[in-house]
Design an enzyme around this catalytic site. Structure first.
Site, mmCIF file in Angstrom:
data_model
loop_
_atom_site.group_PDB
_atom_site.id
_atom_site.type_symbol
_atom_site.label_atom_id
_atom_site.label_comp_id
_atom_site.label_asym_id
_atom_site.label_seq_id
_atom_site.Cartn_x
_atom_site.Cartn_y
_atom_site.Cartn_z
ATOM 1 N N ASP A 1 0.702 -1.408 -0.007
ATOM 2 C CA ASP A 1 0.170 0.023 -0.007
ATOM 3 C C ASP A 1 0.970 1.326 0.014
ATOM 4 O O ASP A 1 1.521 1.500 1.004
ATOM 5 C CB ASP A 1 -1.031 0.054 1.331
ATOM 6 C CG ASP A 1 -1.725 -1.283 1.336
ATOM 7 O OD1 ASP A 1 -1.329 -2.397 0.991
ATOM 8 O OD2 ASP A 1 -2.847 -1.024 1.842
ATOM 9 N N GLU B 1 -4.055 1.773 -2.794
ATOM 10 C CA GLU B 1 -5.423 2.138 -2.282
ATOM 11 C C GLU B 1 -5.431 3.450 -1.427
ATOM 12 O O GLU B 1 -6.325 3.936 -0.944
ATOM 13 C CB GLU B 1 -6.186 1.029 -1.469
ATOM 14 C CG GLU B 1 -5.398 0.920 -0.146
ATOM 15 C CD GLU B 1 -6.161 0.172 0.907
ATOM 16 O OE1 GLU B 1 -7.489 0.100 0.582
ATOM 17 O OE2 GLU B 1 -5.907 -0.059 1.923
ATOM 18 N N ASN B 2 -4.176 3.881 -0.828
ATOM 19 C CA ASN B 2 -4.057 5.081 0.198
ATOM 20 C C ASN B 2 -3.246 6.071 -0.554
ATOM 21 O O ASN B 2 -2.668 6.968 0.163
ATOM 22 C CB ASN B 2 -3.230 4.511 1.288
ATOM 23 C CG ASN B 2 -3.967 3.435 2.039
ATOM 24 O OD1 ASN B 2 -3.457 2.113 2.019
ATOM 25 N ND2 ASN B 2 -5.270 3.722 2.621
ATOM 26 N N ASN C 1 -10.162 -1.699 0.455
ATOM 27 C CA ASN C 1 -11.604 -1.122 1.060
ATOM 28 C C ASN C 1 -11.470 0.697 0.671
ATOM 29 O O ASN C 1 -12.289 0.994 0.672
ATOM 30 C CB ASN C 1 -11.530 -1.392 2.506
ATOM 31 C CG ASN C 1 -10.348 -1.036 3.015
ATOM 32 O OD1 ASN C 1 -9.407 -1.379 2.946
ATOM 33 N ND2 ASN C 1 -10.570 -0.032 4.151
ATOM 34 N N HIS C 2 -10.330 0.929 0.229
ATOM 35 C CA HIS C 2 -10.372 2.369 0.208
ATOM 36 C C HIS C 2 -10.378 2.754 -1.627
ATOM 37 O O HIS C 2 -10.379 3.955 -1.964
ATOM 38 C CB HIS C 2 -9.164 2.949 0.515
ATOM 39 C CG HIS C 2 -8.917 3.193 1.940
ATOM 40 N ND1 HIS C 2 -9.793 4.134 2.774
ATOM 41 C CD2 HIS C 2 -8.270 2.651 3.032
ATOM 42 C CE1 HIS C 2 -9.615 4.038 4.167
ATOM 43 N NE2 HIS C 2 -8.638 3.003 4.246
ATOM 44 N N HIS D 1 -6.424 -8.651 0.320
ATOM 45 C CA HIS D 1 -6.630 -7.342 1.119
ATOM 46 C C HIS D 1 -7.508 -7.612 2.188
ATOM 47 O O HIS D 1 -8.574 -7.545 2.271
ATOM 48 C CB HIS D 1 -7.218 -6.220 0.137
ATOM 49 C CG HIS D 1 -7.025 -4.900 0.806
ATOM 50 N ND1 HIS D 1 -5.703 -4.369 0.485
ATOM 51 C CD2 HIS D 1 -7.682 -4.182 1.453
ATOM 52 C CE1 HIS D 1 -6.041 -3.140 1.063
ATOM 53 N NE2 HIS D 1 -6.984 -2.879 1.731
ATOM 54 N N HIS E 1 -3.055 -4.191 3.280
ATOM 55 C CA HIS E 1 -4.010 -3.500 4.240
ATOM 56 C C HIS E 1 -3.656 -3.431 5.550
ATOM 57 O O HIS E 1 -4.310 -2.270 5.813
ATOM 58 C CB HIS E 1 -5.477 -4.313 4.231
ATOM 59 C CG HIS E 1 -6.623 -3.868 5.155
ATOM 60 N ND1 HIS E 1 -7.165 -2.491 4.853
ATOM 61 C CD2 HIS E 1 -6.811 -4.290 6.360
ATOM 62 C CE1 HIS E 1 -7.925 -2.348 5.796
ATOM 63 N NE2 HIS E 1 -7.814 -3.182 6.637
#
Ligand SMILES: [Fe+2]
Ligand SMILES: [Fe+2]
Length: 272
Positions: A8, A39-40, A67-68, A154, A179
């Site tokens: 990530d 994702e971040n 999830n993001h 994830h 994650h």
């Protein structure tokens, strides 16, 4: 085939470090295929088209999320247009984008990438990731439909990630956890020939709480008070990832090694 996976990417600091380092890493590690979890990447929350373009230019072949994935509203239409950006696999079919893709290396070898998301402590609750992965592998088996298969699992729970490793053992090249933003020391090859690590670790500033400036997480944990917003830590970044070498005949893993470069963590460099 040599596959490099970076964990990530958190915030501007993580993004800049990865974009600067990736061309060199790709060459030095002789990576045939590069996957980055992004994702971040946008202020800690989600990713944008412009950031994806920079990561692709730097040498990423595929960007996974988690999830993001949908935190930045503008990404919804981009997910529909860009097959190299994956959202979680085990979501209802009406959700924009794809959670899997079959890609090619520069010399034409096929790599299937799957991006399941765990169910333990994950909100909103996705569908069963094991059944979703099973369906994908039935449709595109290793050695037949794909020369290598990578599963970015994830998930929050180490148990669920390990279970996914064993579930996929002998059927994919690599199961890599993301994650939790902390590299684990359990990179190894499972009995059936699948490379596995519970968490690749984040590409971010480890003088932080999982990549975020410490003050606000501490407010919330210590005082039970939200006093502000989360913002990514901007100090020196450790790039964290995993390198795998597969047997092109079987698609299974022959070697796995951790990569940690820069920042505060002890360095690690694959010895192959
Ligand atoms: Fe993350
Ligand atoms: Fe996540």
């Amino acid at each position: 085939m040599r596959i490099l996976f970076l964990g990530d990417v958190v915030g501007r600091a993580g993004r800049r470090a990865v974009i600067d380092a990736l061309p060199g890493l790709r060459a030095q590690l002789k990576a045939d295929f590069v996957i980055v979890n992004g994702e971040n990447a946008a202020g800690g929350f989600g990713i944008t088209e412009a950031i994806c373009a920079e990561l692709f230019d730097a040498g990423a072949d595929v960007i996974t999320t988690g999830n993001h994935a949908f935190d930045q509203r503008e990404v919804l239409s981009y997910l529909e247009r860009e097959p190299r950006l994956l959202r979680p696999l085990n979501l209802p079919p009406e959700v924009p984008g794809r959670g899997s893709g079959l890609f090619e290396t520069q010399d034409g070898r096929r790599v299937l990438v799957l991006a399941p998301m765990g169910q333990v402590s994950m909100h909103p609750l996705p569908d069963n990731p094991f059944l979703a992965v099973d369906r994908e592998l039935a449709a595109c088996p290793l050695g037949e439909g794909a020369d290598a298969i990578v599963v970015d699992m994830h998930a929050e729970a180490t148990s669920e990630k390990m279970a996914m490793g064993h579930f996929c053992d002998s059927r994919v090249s690599l199961v890599v956890g993301t994650h939790t933003h902390v590299p684990t020391a359990d990179e190894h090859i499972l009995p059936g020939g699948t490379a596995y690590i519970t968490d690749a670790g984040m590409c971010g500033d480890y003088n932080s709480v999982i990549g975020m400036e410490k003050d606000e997480p501490l407010n919330r944990f210590v005082h039970r008070l939200a006093r502000g917003r989360f913002s990514p830590a901007m100090g020196e970044v450790t790039i964290c990832g995993i390198l795998v070498e597969t047997d092109d005949r079987t698609g299974l893993a022959q070697k796995i090694g951790a990569l940690r470069q820069g920042g505060r963590l002890n360095p690690a460099w694959p010895d192959f």
